[in-house]
Write an enzyme that holds these catalytic residues in place. Structure first.
Site, PDB file in Angstrom:
ATOM      1  N   SER A 118       0.832  -1.198   0.000  1.00  0.00           N
ATOM      2  CA  SER A 118       0.000   0.000   0.000  1.00  0.00           C
ATOM      3  C   SER A 118       0.873   1.257   0.000  1.00  0.00           C
ATOM      4  O   SER A 118       1.620   1.486  -0.945  1.00  0.00           O
ATOM      5  CB  SER A 118      -0.953  -0.052   1.203  1.00  0.00           C
ATOM      6  OG  SER A 118      -1.946   0.936   1.145  1.00  0.00           O
ATOM      7  N   ASP A 169      -9.681  -2.818  -6.551  1.00  0.00           N
ATOM      8  CA  ASP A 169      -9.115  -2.143  -5.378  1.00  0.00           C
ATOM      9  C   ASP A 169      -9.463  -0.658  -5.419  1.00  0.00           C
ATOM     10  O   ASP A 169      -8.921   0.078  -6.245  1.00  0.00           O
ATOM     11  CB  ASP A 169      -7.593  -2.331  -5.383  1.00  0.00           C
ATOM     12  CG  ASP A 169      -6.926  -1.799  -4.122  1.00  0.00           C
ATOM     13  OD1 ASP A 169      -7.584  -1.083  -3.356  1.00  0.00           O
ATOM     14  OD2 ASP A 169      -5.741  -2.111  -3.921  1.00  0.00           O
ATOM     15  N   HIS A 200      -7.932  -4.468  -2.000  1.00  0.00           N
ATOM     16  CA  HIS A 200      -6.687  -4.111  -1.341  1.00  0.00           C
ATOM     17  C   HIS A 200      -6.241  -5.225  -0.406  1.00  0.00           C
ATOM     18  O   HIS A 200      -7.022  -5.728   0.399  1.00  0.00           O
ATOM     19  CB  HIS A 200      -6.917  -2.824  -0.533  1.00  0.00           C
ATOM     20  CG  HIS A 200      -5.725  -1.942  -0.418  1.00  0.00           C
ATOM     21  ND1 HIS A 200      -5.128  -1.343  -1.510  1.00  0.00           N
ATOM     22  CD2 HIS A 200      -5.012  -1.523   0.661  1.00  0.00           C
ATOM     23  CE1 HIS A 200      -4.109  -0.590  -1.103  1.00  0.00           C
ATOM     24  NE2 HIS A 200      -4.018  -0.691   0.206  1.00  0.00           N
TER      25      HIS A 200
END
Length: 218
Positions: A118, A169, A200
């Protein structure tokens, strides 16, 4: 035996909190620069680094931006709206830290693989695109294009990248990953993109794929 080192006190880069796990493999084993996601710490990401490069040395620093108590690698105005000037500045700062660590821990000569999840993936990508000599290889889990509507990479780069993303995502939209892939390739990078259903996160299949990909690099 595996040991760890966390900086405490001191000045300059020595004061940057981080973990250093010595390699358990041969002297040719890589150094994995492991970058945590938003709200994480350096200890959260070591296990991921171990999975993708068993036996490697691991350097896991802590993001130095505080967002309402959550650690990050660079500032943002909102979800997916990055402060690009800060991205560029923080990538340069991290590149200097890696250079310090290579000297301090006598790690020079080991190939460096930058990885992250991320926000950490975004910083690994920025580092690989802006400072390819520092991070010539990048493994990005749920990352996206870190430069907004800008193209700060002016020189050809030889970075090798593995992008692992979910097609659904909302935090790292496929359109942004498309931009990342196109921009990186146009700059000279070698890009492998692995797509999956879902959003995600990191799947077991992605960890296995990343481990195979790193091993194939030799």
């Amino acid at each position: 035996m595996t040991t760890s080192t966390t900086a405490a006190g001191g000045s300059g880069f020595a004061a940057w909190p981080h973990i250093l796990r010595p390699a358990t493999g041969p002297s040719t084993s890589p150094l994995v620069l492991a970058l945590h996601g938003t709200g994480g710490t350096e200890s959260d990401i070591v296990g991921l680094a171990e999975r993708i490069a068993p036996g490697a040395a691991i350097l896991a620093p802590r993001g130095r931006v505080d967002e309402n108590g959550a650690g990050r690698w660079f500032r943002r105005a909102g979800e997916g709206v990055f402060d690009v000037d800060d991205v560029i500045f923080r990538a340069g700062e991290l590149a200097e830290f890696v250079g310090w660590a290579l000297t301090e821990y006598d790690l020079g000569g080991r190939p460096v693989i930058a990885t992250g999840f991320s926000n950490g993936a975004n910083m690994a990508l920025a580092l690989g695109m802006l400072h390819p000599a520092v991070a010539p290889t990048v493994v990005a889990f749920s990352g996206m294009y870190p430069f907004g509507d800008r193209t700060p990479v002016s020189d050809p780069i030889t970075t090798t990248m593995l992008l692992l993303n979910g097609d659904d995502d909302p935090m790292a939209p496929s359109t942004s990953v498309d931009t990342l892939e196109t921009s990186a390739r146009a700059s000279g990078a070698t890009v492998t993109r692995v797509r999956r259903p879902g959003g995600h996160g990191i799947t077991e299949a992605e960890l296995a794929e990343a481990s195979r990909w790193v091993a194939d690099l030799g």
